[in-house]
Motif scaffolding. Structure first.
Motif, PDB file in Angstrom:
ATOM      1  N   ALA A 157       0.851  -1.189   0.000  1.00  0.00           N
ATOM      2  CA  ALA A 157       0.000   0.000   0.000  1.00  0.00           C
ATOM      3  C   ALA A 157       0.887   1.239   0.000  1.00  0.00           C
ATOM      4  O   ALA A 157       2.095   1.159   0.251  1.00  0.00           O
ATOM      5  CB  ALA A 157      -0.904  -0.006   1.212  1.00  0.00           C
ATOM      6  N   PHE A 158       0.282   2.401  -0.320  1.00  0.00           N
ATOM      7  CA  PHE A 158       1.052   3.637  -0.337  1.00  0.00           C
ATOM      8  C   PHE A 158       1.398   4.061   1.084  1.00  0.00           C
ATOM      9  O   PHE A 158       0.526   4.039   1.959  1.00  0.00           O
ATOM     10  CB  PHE A 158       0.259   4.740  -1.016  1.00  0.00           C
ATOM     11  CG  PHE A 158       0.156   4.567  -2.482  1.00  0.00           C
ATOM     12  CD1 PHE A 158       1.146   5.033  -3.323  1.00  0.00           C
ATOM     13  CD2 PHE A 158      -0.925   3.905  -3.035  1.00  0.00           C
ATOM     14  CE1 PHE A 158       1.055   4.855  -4.682  1.00  0.00           C
ATOM     15  CE2 PHE A 158      -1.016   3.717  -4.399  1.00  0.00           C
ATOM     16  CZ  PHE A 158      -0.022   4.196  -5.219  1.00  0.00           C
ATOM     17  N   PRO A 159       2.654   4.436   1.356  1.00  0.00           N
ATOM     18  CA  PRO A 159       2.986   4.921   2.705  1.00  0.00           C
ATOM     19  C   PRO A 159       2.292   6.256   2.970  1.00  0.00           C
ATOM     20  O   PRO A 159       2.069   7.033   2.038  1.00  0.00           O
ATOM     21  CB  PRO A 159       4.510   5.076   2.658  1.00  0.00           C
ATOM     22  CG  PRO A 159       4.843   5.188   1.232  1.00  0.00           C
ATOM     23  CD  PRO A 159       3.808   4.442   0.470  1.00  0.00           C
ATOM     24  N   PRO A 160       1.934   6.512   4.222  1.00  0.00           N
ATOM     25  CA  PRO A 160       1.232   7.771   4.515  1.00  0.00           C
ATOM     26  C   PRO A 160       2.169   8.966   4.358  1.00  0.00           C
ATOM     27  O   PRO A 160       3.385   8.858   4.543  1.00  0.00           O
ATOM     28  CB  PRO A 160       0.793   7.600   5.966  1.00  0.00           C
ATOM     29  CG  PRO A 160       1.755   6.617   6.531  1.00  0.00           C
ATOM     30  CD  PRO A 160       2.135   5.687   5.433  1.00  0.00           C
ATOM     31  N   LEU A 161       1.591  10.097   3.999  1.00  0.00           N
ATOM     32  CA  LEU A 161       2.366  11.329   3.915  1.00  0.00           C
ATOM     33  C   LEU A 161       2.413  11.977   5.284  1.00  0.00           C
ATOM     34  O   LEU A 161       1.440  11.928   6.042  1.00  0.00           O
ATOM     35  CB  LEU A 161       1.712  12.292   2.922  1.00  0.00           C
ATOM     36  CG  LEU A 161       1.765  11.906   1.456  1.00  0.00           C
ATOM     37  CD1 LEU A 161       1.030  12.939   0.639  1.00  0.00           C
ATOM     38  CD2 LEU A 161       3.193  11.791   1.002  1.00  0.00           C
ATOM     39  N   ALA A 162       3.576  12.585   5.598  1.00  0.00           N
ATOM     40  CA  ALA A 162       3.688  13.240   6.899  1.00  0.00           C
ATOM     41  C   ALA A 162       3.059  14.626   6.872  1.00  0.00           C
ATOM     42  O   ALA A 162       2.649  15.150   7.903  1.00  0.00           O
ATOM     43  CB  ALA A 162       5.156  13.342   7.312  1.00  0.00           C
ATOM     44  N   ARG A 163       3.000  15.199   5.640  1.00  0.00           N
ATOM     45  CA  ARG A 163       2.477  16.568   5.548  1.00  0.00           C
ATOM     46  C   ARG A 163       1.444  16.648   4.442  1.00  0.00           C
ATOM     47  O   ARG A 163       1.448  15.856   3.503  1.00  0.00           O
ATOM     48  CB  ARG A 163       3.614  17.535   5.253  1.00  0.00           C
ATOM     49  CG  ARG A 163       4.429  17.874   6.498  1.00  0.00           C
ATOM     50  CD  ARG A 163       5.195  19.130   6.268  1.00  0.00           C
ATOM     51  NE  ARG A 163       6.507  18.863   5.706  1.00  0.00           N
ATOM     52  CZ  ARG A 163       7.183  19.746   4.999  1.00  0.00           C
ATOM     53  NH1 ARG A 163       6.669  20.929   4.753  1.00  0.00           N
ATOM     54  NH2 ARG A 163       8.369  19.460   4.540  1.00  0.00           N
TER      55      ARG A 163
END
Lengths: 106, 167
Positions: free
Chosen positions: B117-123
Protein backbone atom coordinates in the motif's frame (compact mmCIF):
# COMPACT_ATOMS: atom_id res chain seq x y z
CA UNK A 1 -6.69 -1.05 0.18
CA UNK A 2 -5.48 0.33 -3.13
CA UNK A 3 -1.88 -0.65 -3.83
CA UNK A 4 0.75 0.71 -6.19
CA UNK A 5 0.11 -2.30 -8.41
CA UNK A 6 -3.53 -1.30 -8.96
CA UNK A 7 -2.51 2.08 -10.35
CA UNK A 8 0.16 0.46 -12.52
CA UNK A 9 -2.33 -2.09 -13.87
CA UNK A 10 -4.85 0.65 -14.74
CA UNK A 11 -2.04 2.56 -16.41
CA UNK A 12 -0.96 -0.53 -18.36
CA UNK A 13 -4.52 -1.19 -19.55
CA UNK A 14 -4.87 2.43 -20.66
CA UNK A 15 -1.58 2.18 -22.57
CA UNK A 16 -2.74 -1.03 -24.26
CA UNK A 17 -6.04 0.66 -25.27
CA UNK A 18 -4.11 3.54 -26.83
CA UNK A 19 -1.74 1.13 -28.55
CA UNK A 20 -4.65 -0.88 -29.97
CA UNK A 21 -6.16 2.39 -31.22
CA UNK A 22 -2.96 3.30 -33.07
CA UNK A 23 -2.72 -0.20 -34.57
CA UNK A 24 -6.37 -0.68 -35.55
CA UNK A 25 -7.86 2.70 -36.46
CA UNK A 26 -7.28 4.31 -39.85
CA UNK A 27 -8.55 7.82 -39.16
CA UNK A 28 -5.51 10.02 -38.44
CA UNK A 29 -7.38 12.16 -35.87
CA UNK A 30 -8.35 9.08 -33.85
CA UNK A 31 -4.74 7.83 -34.08
CA UNK A 32 -3.57 11.15 -32.58
CA UNK A 33 -6.14 10.78 -29.77
CA UNK A 34 -4.88 7.27 -29.06
CA UNK A 35 -1.34 8.65 -28.84
CA UNK A 36 -2.62 11.05 -26.17
CA UNK A 37 -4.06 8.10 -24.25
CA UNK A 38 -0.65 6.38 -24.28
CA UNK A 39 1.13 9.53 -23.06
CA UNK A 40 -1.37 9.87 -20.23
CA UNK A 41 -0.91 6.24 -19.21
CA UNK A 42 2.80 6.98 -18.75
CA UNK A 43 1.89 10.08 -16.71
CA UNK A 44 -0.30 7.98 -14.40
CA UNK A 45 2.59 5.58 -13.71
CA UNK A 46 4.94 8.48 -12.98
CA UNK A 47 2.54 10.11 -10.53
CA UNK A 48 1.84 6.76 -8.80
CA UNK A 49 5.57 6.18 -8.29
CA UNK A 50 5.95 9.77 -7.12
CA UNK A 51 3.32 9.18 -4.42
CA UNK A 52 4.79 5.80 -3.51
CA UNK A 53 8.34 7.10 -3.00
CA UNK A 54 7.77 9.33 0.02
CA UNK A 55 10.76 11.54 0.86
CA UNK A 56 12.24 11.80 4.40
CA UNK A 57 10.51 15.18 4.64
CA UNK A 58 7.16 13.38 4.41
CA UNK A 59 6.31 14.71 0.95
CA UNK A 60 5.97 12.76 -2.32
CA UNK A 61 8.89 12.74 -4.75
CA UNK A 62 8.22 15.86 -6.80
CA UNK A 63 10.82 15.05 -9.48
CA UNK A 64 8.30 12.74 -11.15
CA UNK A 65 5.63 15.44 -11.09
CA UNK A 66 8.03 17.82 -12.84
CA UNK A 67 8.55 15.15 -15.49
CA UNK A 68 4.78 14.86 -15.89
CA UNK A 69 4.63 18.64 -16.32
CA UNK A 70 7.22 18.41 -19.12
CA UNK A 71 5.40 15.50 -20.76
CA UNK A 72 2.12 17.45 -20.77
CA UNK A 73 3.85 20.47 -22.34
CA UNK A 74 5.55 18.42 -25.03
CA UNK A 75 2.32 16.49 -25.72
CA UNK A 76 0.40 19.74 -26.22
CA UNK A 77 3.05 20.98 -28.67
CA UNK A 78 3.01 17.61 -30.44
CA UNK A 79 -0.77 17.69 -30.86
CA UNK A 80 -0.63 21.20 -32.30
CA UNK A 81 2.05 20.25 -34.85
CA UNK A 82 0.36 16.94 -35.65
CA UNK A 83 -2.99 18.59 -36.33
CA UNK A 84 -1.30 21.25 -38.49
CA UNK A 85 0.30 18.48 -40.56
CA UNK A 86 -3.13 16.83 -40.76
CA UNK A 87 -4.69 20.05 -42.11
CA UNK A 88 -1.88 20.43 -44.65
CA UNK A 89 -2.36 16.81 -45.69
CA UNK A 90 -6.12 17.27 -46.02
CA UNK A 91 -5.57 20.29 -48.26
CA UNK A 92 -3.28 18.27 -50.51
CA UNK A 93 -5.20 14.97 -50.59
CA UNK A 94 -8.74 15.56 -49.19
CA UNK A 95 -8.42 12.54 -46.89
CA UNK A 96 -7.53 11.68 -43.30
CA UNK A 97 -7.46 7.93 -43.87
CA UNK A 98 -4.04 6.30 -43.57
CA UNK A 99 -5.06 3.74 -46.21
CA UNK A 100 -5.12 6.50 -48.84
CA UNK A 101 -1.63 7.79 -48.04
CA UNK A 102 0.61 5.34 -49.83
CA UNK A 103 3.20 7.50 -51.63
CA UNK A 104 6.05 5.94 -49.67
CA UNK A 105 4.72 2.40 -49.99
CA UNK A 106 7.04 0.10 -51.91
CA UNK B 1 -6.90 6.82 -1.82
CA UNK B 2 -10.06 5.00 -0.79
CA UNK B 3 -11.04 2.08 -3.07
CA UNK B 4 -14.54 3.56 -3.26
CA UNK B 5 -13.05 6.54 -5.10
CA UNK B 6 -10.33 4.74 -7.02
CA UNK B 7 -12.26 1.99 -8.81
CA UNK B 8 -15.21 4.10 -10.14
CA UNK B 9 -12.87 6.70 -11.61
CA UNK B 10 -10.48 4.07 -12.99
CA UNK B 11 -13.37 2.20 -14.63
CA UNK B 12 -14.82 5.47 -15.99
CA UNK B 13 -11.45 6.37 -17.50
CA UNK B 14 -10.91 2.93 -19.06
CA UNK B 15 -14.47 2.65 -20.42
CA UNK B 16 -14.29 6.01 -22.14
CA UNK B 17 -10.77 5.19 -23.30
CA UNK B 18 -12.22 2.17 -25.09
CA UNK B 19 -15.00 4.41 -26.43
CA UNK B 20 -12.36 6.69 -28.00
CA UNK B 21 -11.02 3.77 -29.99
CA UNK B 22 -14.27 2.05 -31.03
CA UNK B 23 -16.43 5.08 -31.90
CA UNK B 24 -16.75 5.57 -35.63
CA UNK B 25 -17.65 9.23 -35.31
CA UNK B 26 -14.57 11.44 -34.59
CA UNK B 27 -16.67 13.93 -32.57
CA UNK B 28 -17.87 11.16 -30.25
CA UNK B 29 -14.26 9.99 -29.91
CA UNK B 30 -13.11 13.49 -28.94
CA UNK B 31 -15.87 13.89 -26.34
CA UNK B 32 -15.10 10.44 -24.89
CA UNK B 33 -11.48 11.55 -24.61
CA UNK B 34 -12.59 14.53 -22.49
CA UNK B 35 -14.40 12.25 -20.02
CA UNK B 36 -11.44 9.88 -19.96
CA UNK B 37 -9.08 12.74 -19.12
CA UNK B 38 -11.38 14.01 -16.38
CA UNK B 39 -11.29 10.53 -14.81
CA UNK B 40 -7.52 10.57 -15.06
CA UNK B 41 -7.39 13.99 -13.36
CA UNK B 42 -9.45 12.50 -10.51
CA UNK B 43 -6.91 9.67 -10.20
CA UNK B 44 -4.08 12.23 -10.06
CA UNK B 45 -5.86 14.01 -7.23
CA UNK B 46 -6.38 10.70 -5.41
CA UNK B 47 -2.57 10.41 -5.51
CA UNK B 48 -2.25 13.81 -3.75
CA UNK B 49 -0.96 15.44 -6.97
CA UNK B 50 -3.40 18.35 -7.06
CA UNK B 51 -1.29 20.56 -9.32
CA UNK B 52 -0.92 17.86 -11.97
CA UNK B 53 -4.65 17.10 -11.75
CA UNK B 54 -5.58 20.72 -12.35
CA UNK B 55 -3.04 21.07 -15.17
CA UNK B 56 -4.55 17.92 -16.70
CA UNK B 57 -8.03 19.46 -16.74
CA UNK B 58 -6.81 22.83 -18.02
CA UNK B 59 -4.45 21.61 -20.73
CA UNK B 60 -6.05 18.37 -21.94
CA UNK B 61 -9.75 18.68 -21.21
CA UNK B 62 -9.51 22.37 -22.13
CA UNK B 63 -6.95 23.32 -24.73
CA UNK B 64 -6.09 20.08 -26.50
CA UNK B 65 -9.70 18.96 -26.84
CA UNK B 66 -10.78 22.32 -28.24
CA UNK B 67 -7.98 21.93 -30.78
CA UNK B 68 -9.20 18.44 -31.76
CA UNK B 69 -12.85 19.54 -32.03
CA UNK B 70 -11.84 22.63 -33.99
CA UNK B 71 -9.91 20.57 -36.52
CA UNK B 72 -12.80 18.09 -36.85
CA UNK B 73 -15.12 21.03 -37.48
CA UNK B 74 -12.67 22.66 -39.91
CA UNK B 75 -12.22 19.52 -41.98
CA UNK B 76 -15.93 18.63 -41.66
CA UNK B 77 -15.21 14.97 -40.91
CA UNK B 78 -18.15 12.60 -40.90
CA UNK B 79 -18.48 9.16 -39.39
CA UNK B 80 -16.80 6.56 -41.56
CA UNK B 81 -19.61 4.75 -43.22
CA UNK B 82 -19.38 1.04 -43.73
CA UNK B 83 -15.93 0.89 -45.23
CA UNK B 84 -14.70 -2.64 -45.66
CA UNK B 85 -13.31 -3.85 -42.34
CA UNK B 86 -9.92 -5.51 -42.74
CA UNK B 87 -10.40 -8.37 -40.28
CA UNK B 88 -6.80 -9.56 -40.53
CA UNK B 89 -5.45 -6.11 -39.59
CA UNK B 90 -8.08 -5.73 -36.85
CA UNK B 91 -7.35 -9.08 -35.20
CA UNK B 92 -3.60 -8.61 -35.64
CA UNK B 93 -3.65 -5.17 -34.03
CA UNK B 94 -5.73 -6.34 -31.08
CA UNK B 95 -3.50 -9.41 -30.63
CA UNK B 96 -0.34 -7.28 -30.55
CA UNK B 97 -1.96 -4.91 -28.02
CA UNK B 98 -3.04 -7.86 -25.85
CA UNK B 99 0.47 -9.32 -25.98
CA UNK B 100 1.85 -5.96 -24.84
CA UNK B 101 -0.73 -5.84 -22.03
CA UNK B 102 0.20 -9.37 -20.92
CA UNK B 103 3.86 -8.37 -20.75
CA UNK B 104 3.06 -5.23 -18.75
CA UNK B 105 0.90 -7.20 -16.30
CA UNK B 106 3.65 -9.84 -15.94
CA UNK B 107 6.25 -7.18 -15.10
CA UNK B 108 3.90 -5.52 -12.58
CA UNK B 109 3.09 -8.89 -11.01
CA UNK B 110 6.78 -9.59 -10.45
CA UNK B 111 7.46 -6.12 -9.05
CA UNK B 112 7.85 -6.56 -5.30
CA UNK B 113 6.71 -3.08 -4.28
CA UNK B 114 3.56 -3.36 -6.42
CA UNK B 115 1.83 -5.34 -3.66
CA UNK B 116 2.44 -2.71 -0.97
CA UNK B 117 0.00 0.00 0.00
CA UNK B 118 1.05 3.64 -0.34
CA UNK B 119 2.99 4.92 2.71
CA UNK B 120 1.23 7.77 4.51
CA UNK B 121 2.37 11.33 3.91
CA UNK B 122 3.69 13.24 6.90
CA UNK B 123 2.48 16.57 5.55
CA UNK B 124 -0.41 17.84 3.50
CA UNK B 125 0.34 18.46 -0.18
CA UNK B 126 -2.22 21.18 -0.74
CA UNK B 127 0.69 23.55 -1.44
CA UNK B 128 2.26 21.33 -4.07
CA UNK B 129 2.16 24.15 -6.62
CA UNK B 130 4.87 25.77 -4.52
CA UNK B 131 6.91 22.57 -4.21
CA UNK B 132 6.71 21.74 -7.93
CA UNK B 133 7.47 25.36 -8.76
CA UNK B 134 10.56 25.46 -6.55
CA UNK B 135 11.90 22.35 -8.26
CA UNK B 136 10.93 23.58 -11.73
CA UNK B 137 12.67 26.95 -11.39
CA UNK B 138 15.57 25.53 -9.33
CA UNK B 139 17.01 22.14 -10.33
CA UNK B 140 15.10 21.96 -13.62
CA UNK B 141 15.65 25.53 -14.77
CA UNK B 142 17.54 24.64 -17.96
CA UNK B 143 15.04 21.98 -19.15
CA UNK B 144 12.27 24.47 -18.39
CA UNK B 145 13.87 27.08 -20.66
CA UNK B 146 14.41 24.47 -23.38
CA UNK B 147 10.71 23.55 -23.14
CA UNK B 148 9.93 27.23 -23.67
CA UNK B 149 12.01 27.24 -26.86
CA UNK B 150 10.30 24.01 -27.96
CA UNK B 151 6.86 25.57 -27.58
CA UNK B 152 8.03 28.61 -29.58
CA UNK B 153 9.38 26.35 -32.34
CA UNK B 154 6.10 24.40 -32.36
CA UNK B 155 4.12 27.64 -32.66
CA UNK B 156 6.19 28.87 -35.59
CA UNK B 157 6.05 25.44 -37.19
CA UNK B 158 2.25 25.31 -36.93
CA UNK B 159 1.91 28.76 -38.50
CA UNK B 160 4.28 27.79 -41.31
CA UNK B 161 2.52 24.46 -41.92
CA UNK B 162 -0.99 25.82 -42.01
CA UNK B 163 -0.15 28.82 -44.20
CA UNK B 164 -1.30 28.59 -47.79
CA UNK B 165 1.41 28.25 -50.39
CA UNK B 166 2.21 31.68 -51.85
CA UNK B 167 1.71 31.67 -55.61
Amino acid sequence: MVTLGDYLIVSGILFAIGFAGVMVRRNLIVILMSLELMLNAANLSLVAFSRFHVQPSGLPDYNAQVFVFFIITVAAAEVAVGLAILVALYRARQTTDVKDITSLKF
Amino acid sequence: MSPLLFWPFALLMLMFGVAVVINRNPVASALSLVVSFLGLAALFMSLDAYFIGIIQVLVYAGAVMVLFLFIIMLLDLRAEEGRQVNWLALIGGIAVALALLAQILYVIHNLKSAHQAFPPLARSTFDDVRNVGLLLFGSYNLPFQIIGVLVLVATIGVVLLSRREPR
